[in-house]
Design a protein around this motif. Structure first.
Motif, PDB file in Angstrom:
ATOM      1  N   ASP A 353       0.811  -1.216   0.000  1.00 40.17           N
ATOM      2  CA  ASP A 353       0.000   0.000   0.000  1.00 40.17           C
ATOM      3  C   ASP A 353       0.841   1.261   0.000  1.00 40.17           C
ATOM      4  O   ASP A 353       0.418   2.295  -0.525  1.00 40.17           O
ATOM      5  N   ALA A 354       2.024   1.210   0.621  1.00 40.94           N
ATOM      6  CA  ALA A 354       2.910   2.381   0.674  1.00 40.94           C
ATOM      7  C   ALA A 354       4.347   1.884   0.619  1.00 40.94           C
ATOM      8  O   ALA A 354       4.738   0.998   1.374  1.00 40.94           O
ATOM      9  N   PHE A 355       5.122   2.477  -0.294  1.00 41.13           N
ATOM     10  CA  PHE A 355       6.529   2.117  -0.479  1.00 41.13           C
ATOM     11  C   PHE A 355       7.363   3.336  -0.133  1.00 41.13           C
ATOM     12  O   PHE A 355       7.313   4.357  -0.841  1.00 41.13           O
ATOM     13  N   VAL A 356       8.103   3.291   0.981  1.00 40.83           N
ATOM     14  CA  VAL A 356       8.798   4.469   1.499  1.00 40.83           C
ATOM     15  C   VAL A 356      10.267   4.141   1.712  1.00 40.83           C
ATOM     16  O   VAL A 356      10.696   2.990   1.634  1.00 40.83           O
ATOM     17  N   GLU A 357      11.042   5.197   2.009  1.00 42.71           N
ATOM     18  CA  GLU A 357      12.458   5.041   2.316  1.00 42.71           C
ATOM     19  C   GLU A 357      12.634   4.658   3.782  1.00 42.71           C
ATOM     20  O   GLU A 357      11.715   4.802   4.587  1.00 42.71           O
ATOM     21  N   GLY A 358      13.829   4.200   4.140  1.00 49.81           N
ATOM     22  CA  GLY A 358      14.089   3.846   5.526  1.00 49.81           C
ATOM     23  C   GLY A 358      15.551   3.950   5.876  1.00 49.81           C
ATOM     24  O   GLY A 358      16.062   3.185   6.684  1.00 49.81           O
ATOM     25  N   HIS A 359      16.238   4.947   5.283  1.00 49.78           N
ATOM     26  CA  HIS A 359      17.693   5.028   5.409  1.00 49.78           C
ATOM     27  C   HIS A 359      18.161   6.047   6.430  1.00 49.78           C
ATOM     28  O   HIS A 359      19.345   6.079   6.763  1.00 49.78           O
ATOM     29  N   SER A 360      17.282   6.898   6.958  1.00 48.51           N
ATOM     30  CA  SER A 360      17.694   8.006   7.812  1.00 48.51           C
ATOM     31  C   SER A 360      16.635   8.253   8.878  1.00 48.51           C
ATOM     32  O   SER A 360      15.497   7.776   8.758  1.00 48.51           O
ATOM     33  N   PRO A 361      16.978   9.025   9.939  1.00 46.69           N
ATOM     34  CA  PRO A 361      15.954   9.376  10.931  1.00 46.69           C
ATOM     35  C   PRO A 361      14.765  10.105  10.320  1.00 46.69           C
ATOM     36  O   PRO A 361      13.624   9.856  10.706  1.00 46.69           O
ATOM     37  N   ALA A 362      15.017  11.017   9.364  1.00 45.68           N
ATOM     38  CA  ALA A 362      13.905  11.720   8.732  1.00 45.68           C
ATOM     39  C   ALA A 362      13.010  10.750   7.970  1.00 45.68           C
ATOM     40  O   ALA A 362      11.781  10.891   7.970  1.00 45.68           O
ATOM     41  N   ALA A 363      13.609   9.759   7.304  1.00 48.92           N
ATOM     42  CA  ALA A 363      12.810   8.767   6.589  1.00 48.92           C
ATOM     43  C   ALA A 363      11.986   7.926   7.559  1.00 48.92           C
ATOM     44  O   ALA A 363      10.836   7.573   7.263  1.00 48.92           O
ATOM     45  N   LEU A 364      12.546   7.602   8.726  1.00 46.38           N
ATOM     46  CA  LEU A 364      11.796   6.842   9.722  1.00 46.38           C
ATOM     47  C   LEU A 364      10.686   7.688  10.328  1.00 46.38           C
ATOM     48  O   LEU A 364       9.630   7.162  10.705  1.00 46.38           O
ATOM     49  N   GLU A 365      10.890   9.008  10.432  1.00 41.78           N
ATOM     50  CA  GLU A 365       9.804   9.888  10.867  1.00 41.78           C
ATOM     51  C   GLU A 365       8.653   9.837   9.870  1.00 41.78           C
ATOM     52  O   GLU A 365       7.479   9.763  10.264  1.00 41.78           O
ATOM     53  N   ARG A 366       8.985   9.885   8.588  1.00 38.70           N
ATOM     54  CA  ARG A 366       7.937   9.802   7.573  1.00 38.70           C
ATOM     55  C   ARG A 366       7.245   8.441   7.614  1.00 38.70           C
ATOM     56  O   ARG A 366       6.029   8.348   7.413  1.00 38.70           O
TER      57      ARG A 366
END
Length: 377
Positions: A353-366
């Motif tokens: 349903d959602a494909f997101v990044e996961g490489h940084s703290p900001a990406a984990l916030e998103r």
């Protein structure tokens, strides 16, 4: 040099701090953030204690919020060995400092107090940069700061309506409470009582890939999972060549002790990747029995599959039918030129349903915002 630039930089730093608070679970709404910025402008933006007091009085709404606020503030603004300002005497925590300005004098001419009490912007600018840095590129000192940032995260799932009813000011009539009030008042007319469907957070299931290809990110993702597992409705599993449930190990309050417990419990750390087969094991043993049913399932993996991609595609379709939402966080997605062309990732994407990044703290916030249902985050 533009004279307004320092003010804009300070606002950017403070807005980044507000985003970190949202990731930690605080209700840092636009109104509260606006009040925070106004309070800092009336005080001294270059004084860490003033920023601390302004944020604590405008962004916190409960004792739990204050505890999370202190943790995020320490990780975001303080030096590696610093402590949060004393909440009882915030004005005495740091000597008074002027507003943020551009200095032409060399650092060696600064006073001793200035060297030990850096402006808020200088302290936070590195934290703001750290939020967008790739976890795999951090040195030891930056990883220590990253660990403190991740410890303040929270991952509440979206709420769902249950079959239970609760007293409410509006909604359908509540006959039992209404009749009970009538009897209590001897049959005299009483206000009509109402009830509404109760809400509870959905379960969140984290499937963390700890195979060899995910080695640079596994520790940070598990610390993110540790912060998320503080809620009762979060389950965490690791994937490599085996499926391991580590929810109990991550229940320990201290992050380092929790990581040590996970390392002892996971026998296939930095091993191969069999996502399709392990997803089938998860669904047969846990998912069909209720763990994944109606839950938000998050896979944190780069999608490299050594097994049969078609098996992964079938199990992903099966998972998608059971879960409320399926989210895939891939640290490689942020790399320039990335495309989901690997066989495993390509087979899984139609059921995501959602494909997101996961490489940084900001990406984990998103990612946390997407789990809560804010797709535009």
């Amino acid at each position: 040099m533009d004279r307004e630039a320092p003010g804009r930089d300070a606002d950017a730093v403070l807005l980044g701090f507000a985003r970190a608070l949202r990731a930690a679970g605080l209700d840092a709404s636009a109104e509260r953030v606006h009040a925070f910025l106004r309070a800092v402008a009336l005080l001294r933006p270059g004084v860490r204690a003033d920023v601390y007091g302004a944020g604590r009085s405008t962004l916190c709404g409960s004792r739990e919020d204050q505890e999370r606020y202190d943790a995020v503030f320490t990780a975001y603004f303080m030096d590696t060995g610093g402590d949060a300002p004393d909440r009882r005497t915030p004005g005495a925590a740091i000597p008074p400092r002027p507003r943020l300005v551009v200095r032409d004098t060399p650092l060696t001419t600064a006073s001793e107090n200035e060297r030990h009490a850096a402006p808020t912007g200088a302290l936070a600018s590195s934290a703001e940069v750290l939020r967008h840095r790739d976890v795999a590129e951090l040195d030891a000192a930056e990883r220590a700061r990253l660990h403190r940032l991740l410890a303040a995260f929270a991952l509440p799932g979206p709420t769902r309506r249950t079959a239970r009813r609760r007293p409410a000011r509006r909604g359908e009539a509540d006959p039992r409470r209404t009749v009970r009030d009538l009897l209590r008042h001897g049959g005299e007319p009483a206000p009509l009582r109402h009830r509404a469907r109760a809400e509870r957070p959905r379960r969140v299931v984290l499937l963390v890939d700890v195979s060899g290809s995910m080695a640079p990110y596994a520790d940070a993702l598990l610390r993110f999972a540790h912060a998320s597992a503080r809620t009762a409705r979060t389950e965490v599993f690791t994937l490599a060549t085996r499926l391991t449930r580590v929810t109990r190990e991550l229940a320990q309050r201290d992050p380092d002790l929790a990581m040590a417990a996970v390392a002892a419990a996971v026998p296939d750390w930095s091993g191969g990747t069999r996502l399709g087969e392990l997803l089938r094991v998860f669904l047969d043993r846990w998912g069909q029995r209720g763990t994944a049913r109606g839950a938000v399932v998050v896979l944190l993996s780069d999608g490299w599959e050594r097994g049969d991609p078609e098996l992964l595609g079938r199990q992903m379709r099966r998972l998608h039918r059971l879960a409320h939402r399926v989210i895939w966080a891939n640290p490689r997605k942020a790399h320039p030129g990335y495309a989901p062309l690997a066989a495993g990732m390509a087979a899984a994407l139609p059921s995501v349903d959602a494909f997101v990044e996961g490489h940084s703290p900001a990406a984990l916030e998103r990612l946390a915002a997407v789990v809560r249902g804010a797709d535009d985050a």
